[in-house]
Design a protein around this motif. Structure first.
Motif, PDB file in Angstrom:
ATOM      1  N   UNK A 203       0.834  -1.202   0.000  1.00  0.00           N
ATOM      2  CA  UNK A 203       0.000   0.000   0.000  1.00  0.00           C
ATOM      3  C   UNK A 203       0.872   1.258   0.000  1.00  0.00           C
ATOM      4  N   UNK A 204       0.523   2.189  -0.875  1.00  0.00           N
ATOM      5  CA  UNK A 204       1.271   3.450  -0.990  1.00  0.00           C
ATOM      6  C   UNK A 204       0.272   4.556  -1.308  1.00  0.00           C
ATOM      7  N   UNK A 205      -0.059   5.363  -0.293  1.00  0.00           N
ATOM      8  CA  UNK A 205      -1.092   6.388  -0.445  1.00  0.00           C
ATOM      9  C   UNK A 205      -0.510   7.766  -0.168  1.00  0.00           C
ATOM     10  N   UNK A 206      -0.794   8.704  -1.066  1.00  0.00           N
ATOM     11  CA  UNK A 206      -0.362  10.093  -0.909  1.00  0.00           C
ATOM     12  C   UNK A 206      -1.591  10.965  -0.721  1.00  0.00           C
ATOM     13  N   UNK A 207      -1.617  11.743   0.353  1.00  0.00           N
ATOM     14  CA  UNK A 207      -2.715  12.665   0.614  1.00  0.00           C
ATOM     15  C   UNK A 207      -2.212  14.089   0.408  1.00  0.00           C
ATOM     16  N   UNK A 208      -2.910  14.821  -0.454  1.00  0.00           N
ATOM     17  CA  UNK A 208      -2.464  16.173  -0.784  1.00  0.00           C
ATOM     18  C   UNK A 208      -3.508  17.210  -0.422  1.00  0.00           C
ATOM     19  N   UNK A 209      -3.040  18.453  -0.340  1.00  0.00           N
ATOM     20  CA  UNK A 209      -3.922  19.575  -0.034  1.00  0.00           C
ATOM     21  C   UNK A 209      -3.391  20.798  -0.775  1.00  0.00           C
ATOM     22  N   UNK A 210      -4.244  21.423  -1.576  1.00  0.00           N
ATOM     23  CA  UNK A 210      -3.840  22.569  -2.409  1.00  0.00           C
ATOM     24  C   UNK A 210      -2.634  22.205  -3.277  1.00  0.00           C
ATOM     25  N   UNK A 211      -2.718  21.028  -3.865  1.00  0.00           N
ATOM     26  CA  UNK A 211      -1.684  20.520  -4.787  1.00  0.00           C
ATOM     27  C   UNK A 211      -0.351  20.247  -4.096  1.00  0.00           C
ATOM     28  N   UNK A 212      -0.332  20.246  -2.769  1.00  0.00           N
ATOM     29  CA  UNK A 212       0.889  19.933  -2.029  1.00  0.00           C
ATOM     30  C   UNK A 212       0.707  18.631  -1.262  1.00  0.00           C
ATOM     31  N   UNK A 213       1.732  17.786  -1.314  1.00  0.00           N
ATOM     32  CA  UNK A 213       1.688  16.529  -0.573  1.00  0.00           C
ATOM     33  C   UNK A 213       1.788  16.826   0.915  1.00  0.00           C
ATOM     34  N   UNK A 214       0.822  16.314   1.673  1.00  0.00           N
ATOM     35  CA  UNK A 214       0.815  16.542   3.116  1.00  0.00           C
ATOM     36  C   UNK A 214       1.123  15.277   3.912  1.00  0.00           C
ATOM     37  N   UNK A 215       0.619  14.147   3.417  1.00  0.00           N
ATOM     38  CA  UNK A 215       0.800  12.879   4.139  1.00  0.00           C
ATOM     39  C   UNK A 215       1.141  11.776   3.152  1.00  0.00           C
ATOM     40  N   UNK A 216       2.099  10.963   3.523  1.00  0.00           N
ATOM     41  CA  UNK A 216       2.467   9.786   2.713  1.00  0.00           C
ATOM     42  C   UNK A 216       2.359   8.559   3.611  1.00  0.00           C
TER      43      UNK A 216
END
Length: 202
Positions: A62-75
């Protein structure tokens, strides 16, 4: 004496004994059938329960990237995530790693745990067993449980937490709350040792 009456008197007890034995066999057969039906029902219920609890989705690597305003916030990464038909959560039984990033895309905190649960309906991720978090200042937090609230963008725990500072001093507390970067935090009922000039959670 009627001829043959002696034989008749002998036959009647034998006949009665056979009738009792037959009735007993019928009763025993009925009990056996009821027991068999009950066992079959239990077997069906057990199989049904196993069918419901079967995983409906298994994700490896599993590899999940969470972004906000086009910026990666959580990996978030995990060797395995399992989703079940009858459960409202997904579990990560082989552990997980969560990396938080600041606005400059630098790592603000890194968290690892031996076990995790994602509760999508509550927007939280529970990190359990040997939870270790390190922030950008080199402060290390250890606990048996840490809750990541993705809506409030914070971490909290009602379990004992210990923080070790970069100079080796430490504090222990009975509960914990922090922002996502683990840089601004508070602890309850703290004990331990800390330098006088140390500004907690700043």
């Amino acid at each position: 004496m009627i001829p043959g009456s002696k034989n008749i008197s002998l036959i009647k007890p034998v006949f009665n004994a056979l009738r009792i034995q037959w009735q007993l066999l019928v009763v025993l057969a009925g009990v056996a059938m009821l027991s068999a039906c009950e066992n079959d029902l239990k077997a069906i219920q057990k199989i049904s329960s196993q069918e419901v609890s079967k995983p409906i989705n298994r994700t490896t690597g599993l590899d999940v990237v969470m972004s906000e305003d086009a910026l990666v916030k959580v990996h978030l990464t995990s060797p395995l995530m399992i989703e079940y038909l009858d459960k409202n959560f997904k579990e990560m039984p082989k552990g997980l790693k969560v990396v938080e990033y600041d606005s400059l895309m630098k790592e603000s905190s890194v968290l690892t745990a031996d076990y995790g649960i994602q509760r999508s309906n509550e927007n939280i991720i529970e990190l359990r067993k040997n939870v270790v978090a390190v922030n950008a200042k080199g402060e290390t937090f250890k606990s048996d449980e840490l809750i990541m609230d993705m809506v409030k963008k914070e971490y909290h725990s009602d379990k004992p937490v210990q923080v070790t500072f970069a100079d080796g001093t430490f504090l222990s507390g009975t509960n914990f709350k922090s922002d996502q970067a683990m840089s601004h935090w508070t602890m309850g009922n703290t004990t331990g040792q800390i330098p006088v000039n140390q500004n907690l959670g700043q």
